[in-house]
Design a protein around this motif. Structure first.
Motif, PDB file in Angstrom:
ATOM      1  N   LEU A 169       0.789  -1.180  -0.097  1.00  0.00           N
ATOM      2  CA  LEU A 169       0.025  -0.002  -0.074  1.00  0.00           C
ATOM      3  C   LEU A 169       0.820   1.323   0.091  1.00  0.00           C
ATOM      4  O   LEU A 169       0.431   2.271  -0.480  1.00  0.00           O
ATOM      5  CB  LEU A 169      -0.987  -0.083   1.256  1.00  0.00           C
ATOM      6  CG  LEU A 169      -2.005  -0.914   1.360  1.00  0.00           C
ATOM      7  CD1 LEU A 169      -2.750  -0.982   2.635  1.00  0.00           C
ATOM      8  CD2 LEU A 169      -2.800  -0.859   0.119  1.00  0.00           C
ATOM      9  N   LEU A 170       1.974   1.169   0.212  1.00  0.00           N
ATOM     10  CA  LEU A 170       3.041   2.187   0.456  1.00  0.00           C
ATOM     11  C   LEU A 170       3.678   2.527  -0.702  1.00  0.00           C
ATOM     12  O   LEU A 170       4.275   1.826  -1.238  1.00  0.00           O
ATOM     13  CB  LEU A 170       3.907   2.051   1.633  1.00  0.00           C
ATOM     14  CG  LEU A 170       3.549   1.791   3.051  1.00  0.00           C
ATOM     15  CD1 LEU A 170       4.484   1.195   3.917  1.00  0.00           C
ATOM     16  CD2 LEU A 170       2.700   2.818   3.627  1.00  0.00           C
ATOM     17  N   LEU A 174       8.059   6.354   0.291  1.00  0.00           N
ATOM     18  CA  LEU A 174       9.016   5.882   1.339  1.00  0.00           C
ATOM     19  C   LEU A 174      10.285   6.614   1.041  1.00  0.00           C
ATOM     20  O   LEU A 174      11.115   6.894   2.190  1.00  0.00           O
ATOM     21  CB  LEU A 174       9.030   4.362   1.134  1.00  0.00           C
ATOM     22  CG  LEU A 174       7.963   3.283   1.519  1.00  0.00           C
ATOM     23  CD1 LEU A 174       8.018   1.919   1.083  1.00  0.00           C
ATOM     24  CD2 LEU A 174       7.650   3.637   3.358  1.00  0.00           C
ATOM     25  N   ARG A 175      10.781   6.482  -0.208  1.00  0.00           N
ATOM     26  CA  ARG A 175      12.165   7.192  -0.515  1.00  0.00           C
ATOM     27  C   ARG A 175      12.082   8.667   0.080  1.00  0.00           C
ATOM     28  O   ARG A 175      13.054   9.217   0.816  1.00  0.00           O
ATOM     29  CB  ARG A 175      12.324   7.198  -1.813  1.00  0.00           C
ATOM     30  CG  ARG A 175      12.871   5.830  -2.160  1.00  0.00           C
ATOM     31  CD  ARG A 175      13.450   5.783  -3.880  1.00  0.00           C
ATOM     32  NE  ARG A 175      12.620   6.513  -4.612  1.00  0.00           N
ATOM     33  CZ  ARG A 175      11.468   5.556  -5.472  1.00  0.00           C
ATOM     34  NH1 ARG A 175      11.647   4.442  -5.566  1.00  0.00           N
ATOM     35  NH2 ARG A 175      10.862   6.322  -6.308  1.00  0.00           N
ATOM     36  N   SER A 176      11.240   9.386  -0.007  1.00  0.00           N
ATOM     37  CA  SER A 176      10.945  10.924   0.283  1.00  0.00           C
ATOM     38  C   SER A 176      10.978  10.903   1.700  1.00  0.00           C
ATOM     39  O   SER A 176      11.627  11.838   2.313  1.00  0.00           O
ATOM     40  CB  SER A 176       9.811  11.558  -0.471  1.00  0.00           C
ATOM     41  OG  SER A 176       9.597  12.971   0.298  1.00  0.00           O
ATOM     42  N   LEU A 177      10.359  10.048   2.489  1.00  0.00           N
ATOM     43  CA  LEU A 177      10.379  10.197   3.973  1.00  0.00           C
ATOM     44  C   LEU A 177      11.687   9.726   4.321  1.00  0.00           C
ATOM     45  O   LEU A 177      12.137  10.573   5.599  1.00  0.00           O
ATOM     46  CB  LEU A 177       9.094   9.288   4.481  1.00  0.00           C
ATOM     47  CG  LEU A 177       7.818   9.716   4.609  1.00  0.00           C
ATOM     48  CD1 LEU A 177       6.734   8.562   4.693  1.00  0.00           C
ATOM     49  CD2 LEU A 177       7.508  10.965   5.131  1.00  0.00           C
ATOM     50  N   ALA A 178      12.254   8.723   4.063  1.00  0.00           N
ATOM     51  CA  ALA A 178      13.577   8.127   4.289  1.00  0.00           C
ATOM     52  C   ALA A 178      14.418   9.543   4.217  1.00  0.00           C
ATOM     53  O   ALA A 178      15.225   9.679   5.096  1.00  0.00           O
ATOM     54  CB  ALA A 178      14.211   6.995   3.538  1.00  0.00           C
ATOM     55  N   GLU A 209      13.633  -0.229   6.199  1.00  0.00           N
ATOM     56  CA  GLU A 209      14.487  -0.674   4.907  1.00  0.00           C
ATOM     57  C   GLU A 209      14.476   0.624   4.168  1.00  0.00           C
ATOM     58  O   GLU A 209      15.716   0.678   3.513  1.00  0.00           O
ATOM     59  CB  GLU A 209      13.789  -1.569   4.387  1.00  0.00           C
ATOM     60  CG  GLU A 209      14.212  -2.284   3.079  1.00  0.00           C
ATOM     61  CD  GLU A 209      13.747  -3.302   2.494  1.00  0.00           C
ATOM     62  OE1 GLU A 209      13.691  -3.596   1.582  1.00  0.00           O
ATOM     63  OE2 GLU A 209      13.654  -4.384   3.599  1.00  0.00           O
ATOM     64  N   ALA A 210      13.480   1.357   3.891  1.00  0.00           N
ATOM     65  CA  ALA A 210      13.948   2.681   3.033  1.00  0.00           C
ATOM     66  C   ALA A 210      15.198   3.376   3.528  1.00  0.00           C
ATOM     67  O   ALA A 210      15.801   4.187   2.619  1.00  0.00           O
ATOM     68  CB  ALA A 210      12.669   3.689   2.785  1.00  0.00           C
ATOM     69  N   ALA A 211      15.206   3.592   4.790  1.00  0.00           N
ATOM     70  CA  ALA A 211      16.281   4.591   5.212  1.00  0.00           C
ATOM     71  C   ALA A 211      17.621   3.856   4.967  1.00  0.00           C
ATOM     72  O   ALA A 211      18.815   4.536   4.521  1.00  0.00           O
ATOM     73  CB  ALA A 211      16.314   4.599   6.834  1.00  0.00           C
ATOM     74  N   TRP A 212      17.763   2.507   5.287  1.00  0.00           N
ATOM     75  CA  TRP A 212      19.056   1.754   4.924  1.00  0.00           C
ATOM     76  C   TRP A 212      19.311   1.781   3.342  1.00  0.00           C
ATOM     77  O   TRP A 212      20.521   1.856   2.912  1.00  0.00           O
ATOM     78  CB  TRP A 212      19.003   0.428   5.603  1.00  0.00           C
ATOM     79  CG  TRP A 212      19.700   0.564   6.999  1.00  0.00           C
ATOM     80  CD1 TRP A 212      20.892   0.924   7.487  1.00  0.00           C
ATOM     81  CD2 TRP A 212      19.125  -0.374   7.959  1.00  0.00           C
ATOM     82  NE1 TRP A 212      21.049   0.752   8.872  1.00  0.00           N
ATOM     83  CE2 TRP A 212      19.810   0.183   9.123  1.00  0.00           C
ATOM     84  CE3 TRP A 212      17.828  -0.853   8.290  1.00  0.00           C
ATOM     85  CZ2 TRP A 212      19.696  -0.564  10.444  1.00  0.00           C
ATOM     86  CZ3 TRP A 212      17.733  -1.193   9.777  1.00  0.00           C
ATOM     87  CH2 TRP A 212      18.467  -0.894  10.651  1.00  0.00           C
ATOM     88  N   VAL A 213      18.492   1.711   2.503  1.00  0.00           N
ATOM     89  CA  VAL A 213      18.503   1.302   1.190  1.00  0.00           C
ATOM     90  C   VAL A 213      19.023   2.668   0.696  1.00  0.00           C
ATOM     91  O   VAL A 213      19.877   2.996  -0.055  1.00  0.00           O
ATOM     92  CB  VAL A 213      17.117   0.949   0.409  1.00  0.00           C
ATOM     93  CG1 VAL A 213      17.351   1.447  -1.151  1.00  0.00           C
ATOM     94  CG2 VAL A 213      16.915  -0.355   0.560  1.00  0.00           C
TER      95      VAL A 213
END
Length: 289
Positions: free
Chosen positions: A11-12, A17-21, A63-67
């Motif tokens: 759903l995300l 996700l990338r923008s938030l991270a 995971e988005a933060a680590w990616v």
């Protein structure tokens, strides 16, 4: 056979996700970090540990933060799993040493906060189901600024309904301050069009619930009598109980004429679970306990 749980991760939106991270990493590490220089970019591996009992949530955000820092995460425990007390390895993270540590705090904060919300939601849903009530347990918009999507997602992982994602999302809600400001019901119907439902705060029922919590009269009886009267007059109207509902009081708000209960404490009162990252020795083995 029961239907499999939905893949909430799907759903995300990936770009969100990338923008938030990136925004969270910009907040935590806006300048060059000498400790990252000291660690260097040699490949390293780390274990992600949970040290609290609860429900695991927040994996997409961690995971988005680590990616973003060049790392790869392998999850050992599925999202939504119930974690036992003690140290549980939930994932392994591999990548440049500096990248592992650059995103560490952002990822751990996401996991701790989301898992705390999911745990609170799961407890509330369990109380409702054990009471024999089949209605909807929902959150509210009482979320952390900048972290709403993550907390709404965590509510769903815990089995609760996320409720509105924003002020005008899904329905036109008129609360007591709107009603005091003007005669707005007709205008709200026109502004909302045919795609949005209209929700109106029932001040009498809400006030009765407040009396009950403070021991001033038969408030819960008044709440359920008001809900019954609404259903008798308008059977298709959805009746939602809301306003300062704590987990200990939840069973008294559940009744045959109440369709939903929304609880701000599932987000603003949730206690974060304790996560930690443990970088493994350069040789790949584990230190002696």
């Amino acid at each position: 056979m029961a239907a499999p749980p939905p893949d909430l991760w799907s759903l995300l939106p990936p770009h969100t996700l990338r923008s938030l991270a990136r925004s969270w990493l910009d907040e935590d590490a806006p300048w060059p970090d000498p400790s990252s220089w000291a660690v260097g970019r040699a490949p390293r591996r780390a274990e992600l540990l949970c040290k609290s009992e609860g429900v695991l949530a927040g994996a997409p955000f961690a995971e988005a933060a680590w990616v973003e820092t060049g790392c790869r995460v392998t999850w050992k425990t599925p999202e939504g799993s119930r974690l036992p007390a003690g140290r549980t390895v939930v994932a392994e993270v591999e990548g440049p040493g500096a990248g592992l540590l650059l995103a560490e705090r952002v990822a751990l904060n996401c996991l701790g906060r989301c898992s705390g919300v999911a745990t609170a939601a799961a407890r509330a849903v369990t109380v409702a189901r054990e009471s024999g009530w089949a209605g909807t347990v929902a959150g509210t918009r009482k979320t952390t600024p900048g972290f709403r999507l993550a907390e709404k997602y965590a509510l769903a992982v815990g089995g609760a309904e996320p409720h509105r994602y924003g002020l005008g999302a899904g329905l036109v809600m008129l609360k007591d301050n709107h009603l005091l400001a003007a005669r707005v019901v007709g205008a709200a119907r026109r502004a909302g069009g045919f795609t949005r439902r209209l929700a109106v705060d029932g001040a009498g029922a809400r006030g009765g619930a407040k009396w009950a919590r403070h021991g001033r009269g038969p408030s819960f009886q008044a709440l359920h009598a008001a809900a019954a009267a609404v259903k008798a007059a308008r059977p298709r109207v959805t009746v939602e109980a809301s306003g300062g509902i704590a987990l200990a009081d939840l069973p008294r708000f559940l009744g045959p004429h109440v369709d939903a209960v929304s609880m701000g404490c599932l987000t603003h009162g949730a206690h974060a679970l304790d996560f930690a990252l443990r970088v493994l020795p350069a040789g790949g083995g584990r230190d002696a306990p």
